[in-house]
Design a protein around this motif. Structure first.
Motif, PDB file in Angstrom:
ATOM      1  N   ALA A   1       0.834  -1.213   0.000  1.00 35.79           N
ATOM      2  CA  ALA A   1       0.000   0.000   0.000  1.00 35.79           C
ATOM      3  C   ALA A   1       0.865   1.259   0.000  1.00 35.79           C
ATOM      4  O   ALA A   1       0.490   2.282  -0.579  1.00 35.79           O
ATOM      5  CB  ALA A   1      -0.941  -0.009   1.199  1.00 35.79           C
ATOM      6  N   HIS A   2       2.037   1.203   0.636  1.00 41.16           N
ATOM      7  CA  HIS A   2       2.969   2.332   0.623  1.00 41.16           C
ATOM      8  C   HIS A   2       3.459   2.581  -0.807  1.00 41.16           C
ATOM      9  O   HIS A   2       3.517   3.738  -1.255  1.00 41.16           O
ATOM     10  CB  HIS A   2       4.144   2.031   1.566  1.00 41.16           C
ATOM     11  CG  HIS A   2       5.268   3.029   1.479  1.00 41.16           C
ATOM     12  ND1 HIS A   2       5.367   4.118   2.324  1.00 41.16           N
ATOM     13  CD2 HIS A   2       6.329   3.108   0.636  1.00 41.16           C
ATOM     14  CE1 HIS A   2       6.452   4.816   2.002  1.00 41.16           C
ATOM     15  NE2 HIS A   2       7.051   4.231   0.986  1.00 41.16           N
ATOM     16  N   GLU A   3       3.791   1.516  -1.525  1.00 41.07           N
ATOM     17  CA  GLU A   3       4.256   1.683  -2.915  1.00 41.07           C
ATOM     18  C   GLU A   3       3.126   2.204  -3.802  1.00 41.07           C
ATOM     19  O   GLU A   3       3.360   3.016  -4.695  1.00 41.07           O
ATOM     20  CB  GLU A   3       4.821   0.367  -3.468  1.00 41.07           C
ATOM     21  CG  GLU A   3       6.044  -0.171  -2.716  1.00 41.07           C
ATOM     22  CD  GLU A   3       7.175   0.844  -2.579  1.00 41.07           C
ATOM     23  OE1 GLU A   3       7.339   1.698  -3.480  1.00 41.07           O
ATOM     24  OE2 GLU A   3       7.897   0.805  -1.562  1.00 41.07           O
ATOM     25  N   VAL A   4       1.893   1.732  -3.558  1.00 40.72           N
ATOM     26  CA  VAL A   4       0.739   2.275  -4.290  1.00 40.72           C
ATOM     27  C   VAL A   4       0.616   3.770  -3.974  1.00 40.72           C
ATOM     28  O   VAL A   4       0.258   4.571  -4.836  1.00 40.72           O
ATOM     29  CB  VAL A   4      -0.559   1.509  -3.941  1.00 40.72           C
ATOM     30  CG1 VAL A   4      -1.768   2.184  -4.566  1.00 40.72           C
ATOM     31  CG2 VAL A   4      -0.471   0.054  -4.405  1.00 40.72           C
ATOM     32  N   GLY A   5       0.958   4.141  -2.746  1.00 40.54           N
ATOM     33  CA  GLY A   5       0.958   5.551  -2.351  1.00 40.54           C
ATOM     34  C   GLY A   5       1.871   6.377  -3.248  1.00 40.54           C
ATOM     35  O   GLY A   5       1.538   7.501  -3.641  1.00 40.54           O
ATOM     36  N   HIS A   6       3.032   5.811  -3.620  1.00 36.55           N
ATOM     37  CA  HIS A   6       3.940   6.527  -4.528  1.00 36.55           C
ATOM     38  C   HIS A   6       3.314   6.670  -5.917  1.00 36.55           C
ATOM     39  O   HIS A   6       3.547   7.661  -6.610  1.00 36.55           O
ATOM     40  CB  HIS A   6       5.281   5.801  -4.640  1.00 36.55           C
ATOM     41  CG  HIS A   6       6.139   5.951  -3.418  1.00 36.55           C
ATOM     42  ND1 HIS A   6       6.363   7.171  -2.812  1.00 36.55           N
ATOM     43  CD2 HIS A   6       6.829   5.056  -2.682  1.00 36.55           C
ATOM     44  CE1 HIS A   6       7.158   7.010  -1.762  1.00 36.55           C
ATOM     45  NE2 HIS A   6       7.453   5.730  -1.652  1.00 36.55           N
ATOM     46  N   HIS A   7       2.531   5.672  -6.314  1.00 42.11           N
ATOM     47  CA  HIS A   7       1.827   5.767  -7.600  1.00 42.11           C
ATOM     48  C   HIS A   7       0.800   6.905  -7.539  1.00 42.11           C
ATOM     49  O   HIS A   7       0.696   7.710  -8.470  1.00 42.11           O
ATOM     50  CB  HIS A   7       1.152   4.426  -7.907  1.00 42.11           C
ATOM     51  CG  HIS A   7       0.285   4.445  -9.125  1.00 42.11           C
ATOM     52  ND1 HIS A   7       0.796   4.566 -10.402  1.00 42.11           N
ATOM     53  CD2 HIS A   7      -1.068   4.384  -9.266  1.00 42.11           C
ATOM     54  CE1 HIS A   7      -0.208   4.559 -11.268  1.00 42.11           C
ATOM     55  NE2 HIS A   7      -1.345   4.462 -10.616  1.00 42.11           N
TER      56      HIS A   7
ATOM     57  N   LEU B   1       7.830  13.220   1.198  1.00 45.35           N
ATOM     58  CA  LEU B   1       7.168  12.376   0.196  1.00 45.35           C
ATOM     59  C   LEU B   1       6.922  10.971   0.762  1.00 45.35           C
ATOM     60  O   LEU B   1       5.844  10.394   0.583  1.00 45.35           O
ATOM     61  CB  LEU B   1       8.057  12.293  -1.055  1.00 45.35           C
ATOM     62  CG  LEU B   1       7.425  11.759  -2.332  1.00 45.35           C
ATOM     63  CD1 LEU B   1       6.380  12.738  -2.874  1.00 45.35           C
ATOM     64  CD2 LEU B   1       8.491  11.510  -3.400  1.00 45.35           C
ATOM     65  N   GLU B   2       7.914  10.433   1.462  1.00 47.77           N
ATOM     66  CA  GLU B   2       7.785   9.085   2.027  1.00 47.77           C
ATOM     67  C   GLU B   2       6.711   9.038   3.111  1.00 47.77           C
ATOM     68  O   GLU B   2       5.928   8.093   3.178  1.00 47.77           O
ATOM     69  CB  GLU B   2       9.129   8.617   2.598  1.00 47.77           C
ATOM     70  CG  GLU B   2      10.187   8.354   1.544  1.00 47.77           C
ATOM     71  CD  GLU B   2       9.762   7.284   0.545  1.00 47.77           C
ATOM     72  OE1 GLU B   2       9.015   6.357   0.933  1.00 47.77           O
ATOM     73  OE2 GLU B   2      10.153   7.398  -0.626  1.00 47.77           O
ATOM     74  N   LEU B   3       6.674  10.065   3.952  1.00 49.47           N
ATOM     75  CA  LEU B   3       5.671  10.071   5.024  1.00 49.47           C
ATOM     76  C   LEU B   3       4.267  10.190   4.435  1.00 49.47           C
ATOM     77  O   LEU B   3       3.310   9.617   4.944  1.00 49.47           O
ATOM     78  CB  LEU B   3       5.943  11.201   6.026  1.00 49.47           C
ATOM     79  CG  LEU B   3       7.237  11.020   6.836  1.00 49.47           C
ATOM     80  CD1 LEU B   3       7.452  12.217   7.764  1.00 49.47           C
ATOM     81  CD2 LEU B   3       7.226   9.726   7.648  1.00 49.47           C
TER      82      LEU B   3
ATOM     83  N   THR C   1      15.995   9.584   4.373  1.00 47.58           N
ATOM     84  CA  THR C   1      15.167   9.900   3.210  1.00 47.58           C
ATOM     85  C   THR C   1      13.756   9.362   3.362  1.00 47.58           C
ATOM     86  O   THR C   1      12.899   9.624   2.548  1.00 47.58           O
ATOM     87  CB  THR C   1      15.779   9.318   1.920  1.00 47.58           C
ATOM     88  OG1 THR C   1      15.986   7.924   2.125  1.00 47.58           O
ATOM     89  CG2 THR C   1      17.077   9.994   1.551  1.00 47.58           C
ATOM     90  N   HIS C   2      13.495   8.589   4.403  1.00 49.65           N
ATOM     91  CA  HIS C   2      12.156   8.005   4.589  1.00 49.65           C
ATOM     92  C   HIS C   2      11.445   8.494   5.846  1.00 49.65           C
ATOM     93  O   HIS C   2      10.251   8.324   5.980  1.00 49.65           O
ATOM     94  CB  HIS C   2      12.229   6.475   4.649  1.00 49.65           C
ATOM     95  CG  HIS C   2      12.326   5.845   3.302  1.00 49.65           C
ATOM     96  ND1 HIS C   2      13.452   5.908   2.537  1.00 49.65           N
ATOM     97  CD2 HIS C   2      11.421   5.147   2.575  1.00 49.65           C
ATOM     98  CE1 HIS C   2      13.251   5.263   1.396  1.00 49.65           C
ATOM     99  NE2 HIS C   2      12.025   4.807   1.388  1.00 49.65           N
ATOM    100  N   GLY C   3      12.158   9.054   6.778  1.00 47.06           N
ATOM    101  CA  GLY C   3      11.537   9.439   8.045  1.00 47.06           C
ATOM    102  C   GLY C   3      11.874   8.441   9.138  1.00 47.06           C
ATOM    103  O   GLY C   3      12.258   7.312   8.864  1.00 47.06           O
TER     104      GLY C   3
END
Ligand code: ZN
Length: 292
Positions: free
Chosen positions: A173-179, A206-208, A259-261
């Motif tokens: 779901a996190h990767e879908v978030g990047h989409h 962006l990662e958060l 870079t991710h939090g």
């Protein structure tokens, strides 16, 4: 998470049998073209006879000659029952994210375009270049595809201490978030800042936000959750925070390289999304960096 018997996504590509070397149909078609330019029609006929013999012998797969020119070969793989189960699971979770994001986008008068999900093993050719499983799950904006090596989930369970199917769902779901961020143009704005001294801060934002979007998905899928699922996701967010990963690999965390939090930030933004369930409630860009 309850997933058996639910809708499966049609956007999953099984590339576990793909090897990175080029060849296959492109090689044979290329050979025929090459023969025709050198030896004319007689040469082609001779080559077809040769290919026909190889075909009969089982050396050449006719599918390679017909369907286009694949960049790499993809052979059927031997997979354990556990791995097949995992593939079935991510296929349902992806379908679930499609339903949620179609609804959220149309609520805001926009249209959602579904991403592809490619599962692979050791290495894979992507629109963003060749990638090995060592990089972990990622999203390639150039081809709108999420790449997951199903073995990463073993790593998540064993090395990172975050077992459970919902932990796996959170990662997807996190990767879908990047989409989603790519469809909204947010990723492109952050990419344009590459090279600036404060670029890492924008990357963290962006990662958060992708964690927040994972939470939004979880909010709408709550009816499928089982006791302990949210804790599994939170544990995964905790395990893959930059401070936790750097702590494991370097012995101490270096905040300016994040870079991710941090784990705490990732858990908090996931939970914010989980509470609100709204696409437009995850502004990680307006807050001062220290208050994220
Ligand atoms: Zn990410």
């Amino acid at each position: 998470m309850k997933w058996k018997g639910r809708r499966s996504s049609e956007n999953v590509q099984d590339r576990r049998g793909q090897s990175l070397r080029a060849g296959g149909g492109a090689g044979i078609l290329g050979l025929l073209l090459n023969v025709s330019s050198r030896f004319g029609i007689k040469g082609i006929l001779a080559a077809i006879v040769v290919v026909g013999v190889l075909w009969k012998l089982g050396v050449v797969d006719p599918a390679q000659l017909l369907g286009g020119a694949p960049q790499s070969t993809n052979v059927p793989v031997q997979a354990s029952a556990e791995e097949q189960e995992r593939l079935g699971f991510v296929t349902v979770v992806l379908a679930d994210t499609e339903d949620v994001w179609h609804a959220e986008f149309s609520r805001l008068g926009a249209q959602y375009r579904e991403p592809q999900l490619a599962v692979f093993r050791s290495g894979v050719q992507t629109g963003c270049g060749a990638a090995s499983a060592a990089v972990g799950p990622f999203y390639c904006p150039a081809d709108g595809t999420i790449y997951i090596d199903l073995g990463f989930y073993d790593q998540l369970a064993r090395a990172l201490g975050a077992p459970g199917d919902f932990a796996q769902a959170y990662v997807l779901a996190h990767e879908v978030g990047h989409h989603v961020q790519t469809l909204l143009g947010t990723s492109q704005k952050v990419q344009a800042m590459r090279g600036r001294p404060d670029y890492n801060e924008y990357s963290v934002r962006l990662e958060l936000q992708a964690d927040y979007y994972a939470g939004v998905w979880a909010h709408h899928s709550r009816r499928y959750l089982e006791p302990g699922d949210i804790e599994e996701a939170v544990r995964a967010a905790n395990a893959i925070g930059d401070d936790a990963i750097q702590g494991k690999t370097r012995g101490e965390a270096l905040p300016h390289t994040f870079t991710h939090g941090t784990s705490e930030q990732r858990m908090r933004w996931f939970q914010r999304g989980l509470q609100s369930g709204l696409l437009d409630g995850g502004d990680t860009f307006s807050l001062p960096y220290q208050q994220l």
